[in-house]
Design an enzyme around this catalytic site. Structure first.
Site, PDB file in Angstrom:
ATOM      1  N   GLY A 119       0.940  -1.111   0.046  1.00 30.33           N
ATOM      2  CA  GLY A 119       0.176   0.153   0.027  1.00 30.33           C
ATOM      3  C   GLY A 119       0.810   1.271   0.155  1.00 30.33           C
ATOM      4  O   GLY A 119       2.033   1.171  -0.169  1.00 30.33           O
ATOM      5  N   ILE A 120       0.184   2.494   0.261  1.00 29.63           N
ATOM      6  CA  ILE A 120       0.818   3.667   0.397  1.00 29.63           C
ATOM      7  C   ILE A 120       1.010   4.123   1.701  1.00 29.63           C
ATOM      8  O   ILE A 120       0.770   3.637   2.605  1.00 29.63           O
ATOM      9  CB  ILE A 120       0.190   4.759  -0.362  1.00 29.63           C
ATOM     10  CG1 ILE A 120      -1.489   4.890   0.098  1.00 29.63           C
ATOM     11  CG2 ILE A 120       0.018   4.348  -2.072  1.00 29.63           C
ATOM     12  CD1 ILE A 120      -2.220   5.921  -0.433  1.00 29.63           C
ATOM     13  N   GLY A 121       2.045   5.074   2.010  1.00 28.31           N
ATOM     14  CA  GLY A 121       2.598   5.903   3.150  1.00 28.31           C
ATOM     15  C   GLY A 121       4.078   5.255   3.557  1.00 28.31           C
ATOM     16  O   GLY A 121       4.569   4.398   2.728  1.00 28.31           O
ATOM     17  N   ALA A 122       4.424   5.544   4.780  1.00 28.54           N
ATOM     18  CA  ALA A 122       5.597   5.149   5.155  1.00 28.54           C
ATOM     19  C   ALA A 122       6.010   3.753   5.353  1.00 28.54           C
ATOM     20  O   ALA A 122       6.965   3.382   5.030  1.00 28.54           O
ATOM     21  CB  ALA A 122       6.189   6.204   6.197  1.00 28.54           C
ATOM     22  N   GLU A 179      -1.710  -2.900  -6.507  1.00 26.92           N
ATOM     23  CA  GLU A 179      -2.594  -1.778  -7.085  1.00 26.92           C
ATOM     24  C   GLU A 179      -1.273  -0.840  -7.382  1.00 26.92           C
ATOM     25  O   GLU A 179      -1.238  -0.106  -8.521  1.00 26.92           O
ATOM     26  CB  GLU A 179      -3.237  -0.927  -6.058  1.00 26.92           C
ATOM     27  CG  GLU A 179      -3.898   0.270  -6.466  1.00 26.92           C
ATOM     28  CD  GLU A 179      -4.698   0.900  -5.332  1.00 26.92           C
ATOM     29  OE1 GLU A 179      -5.461   0.159  -4.814  1.00 26.92           O
ATOM     30  OE2 GLU A 179      -4.353   2.120  -5.095  1.00 26.92           O
ATOM     31  N   GLY A 211      -7.643   0.973  -2.881  1.00 27.38           N
ATOM     32  CA  GLY A 211      -7.726  -0.426  -3.148  1.00 27.38           C
ATOM     33  C   GLY A 211      -7.655  -1.279  -1.745  1.00 27.38           C
ATOM     34  O   GLY A 211      -7.158  -2.478  -1.856  1.00 27.38           O
TER      35      GLY A 211
HETATM   36  N1  COA Z   1      -5.399  10.114  15.297  1.00 25.67           N
HETATM   37  C1  COA Z   1      -4.758  11.528  14.999  1.00 25.67           C
HETATM   38  N2  COA Z   1      -3.972  11.614  14.158  1.00 25.67           N
HETATM   39  C2  COA Z   1      -3.403  10.523  13.331  1.00 25.67           C
HETATM   40  C3  COA Z   1      -3.721   9.285  13.636  1.00 25.67           C
HETATM   41  C4  COA Z   1      -4.951   8.898  14.898  1.00 25.67           C
HETATM   42  N3  COA Z   1      -5.105   7.807  14.924  1.00 25.67           N
HETATM   43  N4  COA Z   1      -2.866   8.286  13.025  1.00 25.67           N
HETATM   44  C5  COA Z   1      -2.109   9.139  12.125  1.00 25.67           C
HETATM   45  N5  COA Z   1      -2.320  10.476  12.427  1.00 25.67           N
HETATM   46  C6  COA Z   1      -1.708  11.527  11.744  1.00 25.67           C
HETATM   47  C7  COA Z   1      -0.225  11.526  11.813  1.00 25.67           C
HETATM   48  O1  COA Z   1       0.493  12.069  13.093  1.00 25.67           O
HETATM   49  C8  COA Z   1       0.154  12.344  10.583  1.00 25.67           C
HETATM   50  O2  COA Z   1       0.069  13.775  11.100  1.00 25.67           O
HETATM   51  P1  COA Z   1       1.246  14.781  10.403  1.00 25.67           P
HETATM   52  O3  COA Z   1       0.904  14.834   8.791  1.00 25.67           O
HETATM   53  O4  COA Z   1       0.765  16.022  11.016  1.00 25.67           O
HETATM   54  O5  COA Z   1       2.520  14.000  10.791  1.00 25.67           O
HETATM   55  C9  COA Z   1      -1.067  12.051   9.822  1.00 25.67           C
HETATM   56  O6  COA Z   1      -2.014  11.750  10.461  1.00 25.67           O
HETATM   57  C10 COA Z   1      -0.776  10.885   8.736  1.00 25.67           C
HETATM   58  O7  COA Z   1      -0.286   9.647   9.333  1.00 25.67           O
HETATM   59  P2  COA Z   1       0.656   8.710   8.905  1.00 25.67           P
HETATM   60  O8  COA Z   1       0.539   7.459   9.853  1.00 25.67           O
HETATM   61  O9  COA Z   1       1.854   9.460   8.530  1.00 25.67           O
HETATM   62  O10 COA Z   1       0.220   8.294   7.457  1.00 25.67           O
HETATM   63  P3  COA Z   1       0.607   7.858   5.927  1.00 25.67           P
HETATM   64  O11 COA Z   1       1.088   8.986   5.314  1.00 25.67           O
HETATM   65  O12 COA Z   1       1.673   6.690   6.283  1.00 25.67           O
HETATM   66  O13 COA Z   1      -0.469   7.007   5.329  1.00 25.67           O
HETATM   67  C11 COA Z   1      -2.631   6.198   5.289  1.00 25.67           C
HETATM   68  C12 COA Z   1      -1.389   6.168   6.045  1.00 25.67           C
HETATM   69  C13 COA Z   1      -3.177   5.068   6.323  1.00 25.67           C
HETATM   70  C14 COA Z   1      -3.351   7.408   5.624  1.00 25.67           C
HETATM   71  C15 COA Z   1      -2.713   5.636   4.148  1.00 25.67           C
HETATM   72  O14 COA Z   1      -1.817   4.608   3.721  1.00 25.67           O
HETATM   73  C16 COA Z   1      -3.925   5.656   3.289  1.00 25.67           C
HETATM   74  O15 COA Z   1      -4.576   6.483   2.822  1.00 25.67           O
HETATM   75  N6  COA Z   1      -4.425   4.298   3.235  1.00 25.67           N
HETATM   76  C17 COA Z   1      -5.685   3.841   2.852  1.00 25.67           C
HETATM   77  C18 COA Z   1      -5.607   3.785   1.247  1.00 25.67           C
HETATM   78  C19 COA Z   1      -4.722   2.565   1.054  1.00 25.67           C
HETATM   79  O16 COA Z   1      -4.143   1.875   1.603  1.00 25.67           O
HETATM   80  N7  COA Z   1      -4.530   2.480  -0.309  1.00 25.67           N
HETATM   81  C20 COA Z   1      -3.509   1.494  -0.787  1.00 25.67           C
HETATM   82  C21 COA Z   1      -4.181   0.301  -1.091  1.00 25.67           C
HETATM   83  S1  COA Z   1      -3.409  -0.415  -2.592  1.00 25.67           S
END
Ligand code: COA
Length: 434
Positions: A218-221, A241, A339
């Site tokens: 997936g996406i993200g760190a 995806e 996805g």
């Molecule tokens: N409550 C409040 N804030 C939260 C939180 C929570 N439970 N979890 C994360 N955050 C905040 C983080 O602190 C961060 O804030 P900042 O930007 O101020 O530092 C922000 O939200 C983003 O969190 P992070 O964990 O760094 O997100 P990410 O960039 O690694 O992305 C998802 C993670 C889940 C958002 C991303 O993977 C996503 O949108 N997934 C859904 C779709 C998907 O999975 N697609 C791929 C399938 S093929």
């Protein structure tokens, strides 16, 4: 007329193509990093001359000027996935989000929905080959389906000589109505670093991934950190995806061979690429990488035909009953489903498959637990408890599949940050699950 003569006849300026858009028309842009900059920015330049034009697109890497309140009445902006430049507009009411449809069904949604089926597809493709075939380059996901759907209307393609030719589904010059030849820089994305916490999560995830598995990232760190940690695996395959930079490194290291895949053997299958220009160039004309539309790549029944398919995605929060929220914060939409559920389900239809959701146990400097008793009012359940499988934090692995509510809550508390475990137990008892 051969295709070369037709090609010459179809060439117009971006201004001319945009001038053809009528008030009330609906336009789909190529998704995410495949958005066609010349067409999109020219449309925005002429935005004040248009009225009630619906723009349907993904996480825009461009200016996304259509969300500016100044364009009210000129553009209606419908987003398939919120990113940094559409979140403020969503809160202010200038962005509508398409919720409630899994990614593999979007082509069908565009085809049948009166609200979403487009008059125009604005896409970016490569120069044609000797047979008149253009590649969808870094994005085929809903870009190819947009072309298919807009066949009822018109297809405008920016042919960008920089765009990398990636194998897979192609677009013939005959299927394009207007061509705008313009060189533009490529949209790319960077990578997050790995820290002590993400390394621990990556170690736990690696312990779940067996040799010969086919992976989706997936996406993200977190998914990226997990992929960097797979260097000692053997014969991995890719059906994902998104194709990411880490996959290039795993191919180079001889870890990804695709040799044990049960469908699309030998090939990394994706619907889009996300990474640096060096990654795009690596995949260019490389028979090991192909992009196809989401109604193939993300269809759970297709995914499930892979043997040992492992889906690896990030989530934002999970409650004690095992419901994962991957797209909303504080009751407000933050990103999108993409996805995620397609791949969670597909992996579990696969023989020997697994689905992994990874998350840090806390957010905001350890002040918030991401394992919660129940979701905040308005938050979305992206993966229902009926589909959940493995959940991983830096404190370990919880396999929630076929567990009782009590077993799930106990397993999740065991991988929560120690500072929040007592509170979670207290709340769990109040909810009746413990
Ligand atoms: N409550 C409040 N804030 C939260 C939180 C929570 N439970 N979890 C994360 N955050 C905040 C983080 O602190 C961060 O804030 P900042 O930007 O101020 O530092 C922000 O939200 C983003 O969190 P992070 O964990 O760094 O997100 P990410 O960039 O690694 O992305 C998802 C993670 C889940 C958002 C991303 O993977 C996503 O949108 N997934 C859904 C779709 C998907 O999975 N697609 C791929 C399938 S093929």
């Amino acid at each position: 007329m051969n295709w070369k003569e037709k090609y010459a006849d179809k060439i117009v300026s971006a201004e001319y193509a945009v001038s053809l858009v009528q008030d009330g028309d609906k336009i789909i842009f190529g998704d995410w990093l495949g958005e066609p900059p010349a067409l999109v920015e020219t449309l925005y330049d002429h935005g004040m001359e248009k009225h009630d034009v619906t723009i349907i697109h993904g996480m825009s890497p461009g200016s996304n000027r259509c969300v500016d309140p100044a364009y009210a009445g000129h553009f209606r902006h419908v987003s398939t996935f919120l990113g940094p430049n559409s979140r403020p507009g969503y809160r202010e009411g200038t962005v509508e989000y398409i919720g409630g449809t899994n990614f593999h069904k979007w082509p069908e949604m565009f085809a049948v929905s009166d609200i979403l089926n487009p008059h125009w597809a604005f896409v970016q493709v490569t120069e044609p080959d000797e047979n008149g075939m253009c590649s969808f380059g870094v994005d085929c996901s809903f870009t190819e389906p947009a072309v298919r759907t807009a066949a009822k209307g018109k297809v405008v393609a920016q042919i960008n000589p920089n765009f990398p030719r990636i194998g897979g589904k192609m677009l013939h010059i005959d299927d394009i109505d207007y061509i705008v030849c313009q060189e533009s820089p490529l949209y790319t994305i960077g990578r997050a670093g790995v820290n002590e916490k993400t390394q621990k999560i990556a170690d736990y995830c690696a312990s779940l991934i067996e040799d010969d598995s086919t992976i989706q990232l997936g996406i993200g760190a977190l998914p990226d950190a997990i992929a960097r940690n797979l260097m000692d695996k053997k014969n991995l395959g890719v059906h994902s995806e998104t194709l990411t930079e880490s996959m290039m490194e795993l191919v180079e290291a001889g870890v990804i061979t695709n040799s044990m895949k049960t469908i699309n053997k030998g090939i990394c299958i994706g619907s889009q690429l996300a990474g640096s220009e060096a990654f795009y160039r690596y995949c260019e004309n490389n028979p090991m990488f192909e992009v196809h539309p989401v109604d193939y790549v993300n269809d759970p029944y297709i995914i499930g035909q892979n043997y040992k398919q492992v889906s690896i995605n990030a989530c934002l929060e999970i409650d004690l009953k095992g419901q994962a929220n991957s797209e909303s914060i504080g009751g407000i939409q933050y990103s999108g489903i993409g996805g995620q559920l397609d791949h969670v389900r597909g992996a579990q239809l696969s023989k020997g498959g697994k689905s992994i959701l990874a998350l840090n146990s806390t957010a905001k400097g350890d002040t918030i637990s991401k394992i919660v008793p129940f979701h905040a009012h308005g938050n979305i359940v992206t993966v229902p408890r009926y589909d959940i499988n493995y959940v991983v934090t830096e404190y370990g692995i919880a396999n929630l599949k076929y567990k009782t509510e009590r077993q799930r809550a106990e397993a999740l508390i065991a991988i929560a940050h120690p500072d929040f475990r007592d509170e979670l137990r207290f709340e769990g008892r109040k909810l009746g699950v413990l």
